[in-house]
Design an enzyme around this catalytic site. Structure first.
Site, short mmCIF file in Angstrom:
data_model
loop_
_atom_site.label_atom_id
_atom_site.label_comp_id
_atom_site.label_asym_id
_atom_site.label_seq_id
_atom_site.Cartn_x
_atom_site.Cartn_y
_atom_site.Cartn_z
N PRO A 1 37.51 43.95 38.35
CA PRO A 1 36.89 42.99 37.64
C PRO A 1 35.37 44.56 36.64
CG PRO A 1 35.72 43.88 40.76
CD PRO A 1 36.97 43.40 40.11
N GLU B 1 38.01 46.61 49.73
CA GLU B 1 36.39 46.81 49.24
C GLU B 1 36.66 47.48 47.97
OE1 GLU B 1 34.81 45.12 51.52
OE2 GLU B 1 33.04 46.91 50.29
N ARG C 1 53.33 31.92 28.89
CA ARG C 1 53.05 30.55 28.12
C ARG C 1 53.28 31.39 27.06
NH1 ARG C 1 50.69 25.88 29.21
NH2 ARG C 1 49.81 25.64 26.71
N ASP D 1 47.49 25.21 21.64
CA ASP D 1 46.68 25.17 22.67
C ASP D 1 44.97 25.37 22.51
OD1 ASP D 1 47.73 24.79 24.46
OD2 ASP D 1 48.46 26.05 25.23
N1 ADE Z 1 39.28 41.77 41.13
C1 ADE Z 1 37.98 40.72 41.98
N2 ADE Z 1 37.40 39.97 41.34
C2 ADE Z 1 38.38 40.19 40.42
C3 ADE Z 1 38.26 40.05 38.48
N3 ADE Z 1 37.29 38.86 38.22
N4 ADE Z 1 39.15 39.85 37.51
C4 ADE Z 1 40.18 40.57 37.83
N5 ADE Z 1 40.16 41.11 39.31
C5 ADE Z 1 39.00 40.71 40.05
#
Ligand code: ADE
Length: 282
Positions: A108, A135, A172, A186
């Protein structure tokens, strides 16, 4: 170890002498991830040898009886941290078997995936996607990583879904996986949202397919599609619309759209609620 390849000679994937792109996903949930290559467009592409997708189990790169991939965090705190060794061993194995790698870690905290990045990743010969879990992942694993990629501003319980999204979006753009024409149409290709699509019947529950699509006039169909793309982009992604350099066809479509709006407004003149008076969708 249950691995399809043995180290030594590089396992190049070739179709008619041409190297085919390979995506390798490293996970502790291979059965979960493998569906990415078992359905639809990707399944066909794998079947036809347009792309090679390998799913590797990180537990195959452990050496203890319980195949442990995580451990307690140094310094304490909640949750477990993924150990570095299975990642390093898997990476080394892939290098020996497949050759040069471009390594992505799902996270993330990474840069957000978009079409432009998917195109760039589709040019790599061997794209290794490492899925994080729990975690976190031992920071030293990042020594192996070329790019951290997020699929959006939310937290998933693990990187598997993100890896599947990256794999699909990237595939793709590999030549031959999807018809080139479909890719170009697309959403986001060329920074425009896609136009609406219709199929038979021409009328369903009183909802009619726009007449232009039934007209057989291919020039007008193209103009309508371009106009609809531009309209949707202006409404939903004004950032893309306002920074756009319009092509001649797009300018023509915008002029046509305005003319249609004017005609519509004239037809509605005198009505108290012009937009709903005719029930017509311009
Ligand atoms: N792992 C946890 N959340 C994620 C996300 N939003 N994007 C990529 N990997 C992740």
């Amino acid at each position: 170890m249950h691995l399809e390849f043995r180290s030594g000679e590089k396992a190049r994937c070739k179709v008619a002498g041409v190297d085919v792109m390979r995506i390798i996903i490293a996970t502790i949930f291979p059965d979960f991830v493998k569906v990415v290559k078992e359905y639809g467009v990707l399944a066909q592409a794998v079947e036809k040898g347009k792309i090679d997708i390998q799913i590797l189990n990180l537990r195959d790169f452990t050496h203890d009886r319980h195949r442990i991939v995580d451990d307690y965090p140094y310094g304490g705190g909640p949750g477990m941290v993924m150990k570095p060794e299975p990642f390093f061993e898997l990476h080394e194995y892939c290098k020996q078997v497949f050759g040069e790698l471009y390594t992505v870690l799902t996270s993330p905290q990474g840069i957000t995936l978009n079409n432009k990045l998917a195109v760039e990743l589709s040019k790599k010969e061997n794209l290794l996607i490492l899925c994080g879990r729990y975690e976190g992942i031992d920071e030293r694993v990042k020594k192996l990583v070329d790019l951290e990629v997020s699929i959006g501003d939310y937290v998933l319980s693990g990187g598997e879904l993100a890896a599947m999204v990256i794999c699909d979006a990237v595939s793709r753009f590999v030549p031959g996986v999807v018809e080139e024409e479909s890719v170009k149409r697309d959403s986001f290709y060329n920074d425009l949202l896609d136009h609406p699509h219709y199929t038979r019947p021409a009328e369903y529950k009183g909802l009619r397919v726009p007449e232009v699509l039934l007209s057989g006039d291919h020039g007008m169909v193209e103009l309508w599609r371009t106009a609809e793309s531009l309209k949707l982009t202006a409404l939903r992604r004004p950032d893309l619309f306002l920074s756009r350099e319009f092509s001649t066809q797009e300018k023509k479509a915008l002029v046509w759209l305005i003319q249609e709006l004017v005609k519509h407004a004239e037809r509605c003149e005198g009505s108290s609620d012009p937009l709903s008076s005719s029930g017509e969708r311009w």
